[in-house]
Design a protein around this motif. Structure first.
Motif, mmCIF file in Angstrom:
data_model
loop_
_atom_site.group_PDB
_atom_site.id
_atom_site.type_symbol
_atom_site.label_atom_id
_atom_site.label_comp_id
_atom_site.label_asym_id
_atom_site.label_seq_id
_atom_site.Cartn_x
_atom_site.Cartn_y
_atom_site.Cartn_z
ATOM 1 N N ARG A 1 -12.252 5.195 -5.296
ATOM 2 C CA ARG A 1 -13.568 5.286 -4.654
ATOM 3 C C ARG A 1 -13.390 5.563 -3.168
ATOM 4 N NH1 ARG A 1 -15.432 -0.569 -6.086
ATOM 5 N NH2 ARG A 1 -14.432 0.175 -7.959
ATOM 6 N N ALA A 2 -14.490 5.781 -2.505
ATOM 7 C CA ALA A 2 -14.459 5.993 -1.057
ATOM 8 C C ALA A 2 -13.938 4.727 -0.378
ATOM 9 C CB ALA A 2 -15.853 6.337 -0.549
ATOM 10 N N ALA A 3 -13.061 4.907 0.609
ATOM 11 C CA ALA A 3 -12.521 3.794 1.380
ATOM 12 C C ALA A 3 -13.457 3.481 2.548
ATOM 13 C CB ALA A 3 -11.127 4.156 1.898
ATOM 14 N N PRO A 4 -13.298 2.314 3.166
ATOM 15 C CA PRO A 4 -14.131 2.000 4.331
ATOM 16 C C PRO A 4 -13.945 3.002 5.485
ATOM 17 C CG PRO A 4 -13.087 0.012 3.513
ATOM 18 C CD PRO A 4 -12.491 1.169 2.757
ATOM 19 N N ARG A 5 -12.770 3.595 5.584
ATOM 20 C CA ARG A 5 -12.520 4.601 6.622
ATOM 21 C C ARG A 5 -13.154 5.912 6.178
ATOM 22 N NH1 ARG A 5 -8.017 7.972 7.177
ATOM 23 N NH2 ARG A 5 -7.053 6.792 5.526
ATOM 24 N N PRO A 6 -14.017 6.502 6.991
ATOM 25 C CA PRO A 6 -14.720 7.733 6.594
ATOM 26 C C PRO A 6 -13.770 8.833 6.114
ATOM 27 C CG PRO A 6 -15.603 6.896 8.655
ATOM 28 C CD PRO A 6 -14.372 6.073 8.342
ATOM 29 N N GLY A 7 -14.109 9.421 4.967
ATOM 30 C CA GLY A 7 -13.347 10.538 4.421
ATOM 31 C C GLY A 7 -12.141 10.153 3.596
ATOM 32 N N ALA A 8 -11.791 8.872 3.551
ATOM 33 C CA ALA A 8 -10.602 8.437 2.809
ATOM 34 C C ALA A 8 -10.997 7.950 1.414
ATOM 35 C CB ALA A 8 -9.882 7.326 3.563
ATOM 36 N N ARG A 9 -10.030 7.959 0.506
ATOM 37 C CA ARG A 9 -10.227 7.485 -0.867
ATOM 38 C C ARG A 9 -9.174 6.424 -1.138
ATOM 39 N NH1 ARG A 9 -13.351 8.772 -4.898
ATOM 40 N NH2 ARG A 9 -12.639 8.914 -7.041
ATOM 41 N N MET A 10 -9.543 5.407 -1.915
ATOM 42 C CA MET A 10 -8.615 4.311 -2.202
ATOM 43 C C MET A 10 -8.796 3.802 -3.619
ATOM 44 S SD MET A 10 -10.558 1.254 -0.098
ATOM 45 C CE MET A 10 -9.497 -0.054 -0.627
ATOM 46 N N ALA A 11 -7.788 3.073 -4.086
ATOM 47 C CA ALA A 11 -7.830 2.409 -5.391
ATOM 48 C C ALA A 11 -6.838 1.249 -5.343
ATOM 49 C CB ALA A 11 -7.459 3.386 -6.500
ATOM 50 N N PHE A 12 -6.975 0.312 -6.278
ATOM 51 C CA PHE A 12 -6.029 -0.795 -6.413
ATOM 52 C C PHE A 12 -5.627 -0.940 -7.869
ATOM 53 C CE2 PHE A 12 -7.516 -2.090 -2.286
ATOM 54 C CZ PHE A 12 -6.505 -2.879 -1.752
ATOM 55 N N VAL A 13 -4.337 -1.175 -8.087
ATOM 56 C CA VAL A 13 -3.799 -1.545 -9.392
ATOM 57 C C VAL A 13 -2.971 -2.808 -9.186
ATOM 58 C CG1 VAL A 13 -3.749 0.834 -10.273
ATOM 59 C CG2 VAL A 13 -1.717 -0.109 -9.151
ATOM 60 N N CYS B 1 0.835 -1.198 0.000
ATOM 61 C CA CYS B 1 0.000 0.000 0.000
ATOM 62 C C CYS B 1 0.873 1.252 0.000
ATOM 63 C CB CYS B 1 -0.913 -0.001 1.222
ATOM 64 S SG CYS B 1 -2.021 1.430 1.277
ATOM 65 N N LEU B 2 0.527 2.197 -0.856
ATOM 66 C CA LEU B 2 1.192 3.497 -0.908
ATOM 67 C C LEU B 2 0.200 4.550 -0.433
ATOM 68 C CD1 LEU B 2 2.868 3.124 -4.407
ATOM 69 C CD2 LEU B 2 3.913 2.727 -2.165
ATOM 70 N N ALA B 3 0.610 5.363 0.531
ATOM 71 C CA ALA B 3 -0.269 6.384 1.105
ATOM 72 C C ALA B 3 0.027 7.746 0.487
ATOM 73 C CB ALA B 3 -0.080 6.448 2.618
ATOM 74 N N PHE B 4 -1.027 8.527 0.312
ATOM 75 C CA PHE B 4 -0.925 9.873 -0.250
ATOM 76 C C PHE B 4 -1.609 10.854 0.683
ATOM 77 C CE2 PHE B 4 -0.572 6.816 -3.602
ATOM 78 C CZ PHE B 4 0.532 7.265 -4.304
ATOM 79 N N ASP B 5 -1.279 12.118 0.512
ATOM 80 C CA ASP B 5 -1.805 13.147 1.408
ATOM 81 C C ASP B 5 -3.218 13.585 1.076
ATOM 82 O OD1 ASP B 5 0.511 13.193 2.946
ATOM 83 O OD2 ASP B 5 1.446 14.727 1.697
ATOM 84 N N THR B 6 -3.629 13.427 -0.174
ATOM 85 C CA THR B 6 -4.967 13.891 -0.559
ATOM 86 C C THR B 6 -5.655 12.869 -1.459
ATOM 87 O OG1 THR B 6 -4.302 14.999 -2.611
ATOM 88 C CG2 THR B 6 -4.128 16.297 -0.565
#
Length: 139
Positions: A112-124, A84-89
């Motif tokens: 898309r929206a992540a399970p954690r409120p307010g977070a966004r996620m994607a997978f490649v 997992c790579l984390a980003f600031d926004t």
């Protein structure tokens, strides 16, 4: 005792091609290449300016394992699931997703929206099917 995460190791079928893809796609630099004496194992340690490392490993006769087509399937296979790579926004997640797909990454879950409120996620996935999560950790 203080421990910290150092790196993740990924077995790949073509070491040179994997080094090229990971260097370019994830902005990594080669720290060192190595071969384990008395074996057919070779590897390359790559490092990001932020400090994380990815160790690419190659054995000529390595057998392929199960490859998940997304994060839900990966959670159904015991063992390694993803890095997992984390980003600031959230915008960075979208931008990095598009950049990685343009660099040859496979689409496994669009932003898309992540399970954690307010977070966004994607997978490649890398060219070998290994999953890479992108997440906005600032939320």
């Amino acid at each position: 005792m203080t421990a910290r995460f150092d790196h993740v190791g990924i077995s790949v079928p073509d070491l040179e091609a994997a080094v090229t893809w990971y260097r370019e796609a994830l902005h990594l630099t080669e720290e060192h290449a190595f071969a384990v004496p008395g074996t057919d194992l070779r590897g390359v340690m790559l490092r990001h300016v932020g400090g994380h490392r990815i160790e690419l490993l190659h054995r000529p006769d390595a057998a392929p394992g199960p490859v998940a087509d997304g994060p839900l399937a990966a959670a159904g296979i015991l063992g390694y699931g993803h890095l997992c790579l984390a980003f600031d926004t959230a915008d960075e997640v979208d931008t990095e997703f598009a950049r990685l797909v343009a660099a040859g990454a496979g689409v496994r879950m669009s932003p898309r929206a992540a399970p954690r409120p307010g977070a966004r996620m994607a997978f490649v996935s890398d060219p070998y099917g290994n999953l890479i999560e992108l997440i906005d950790r600032a939320a």
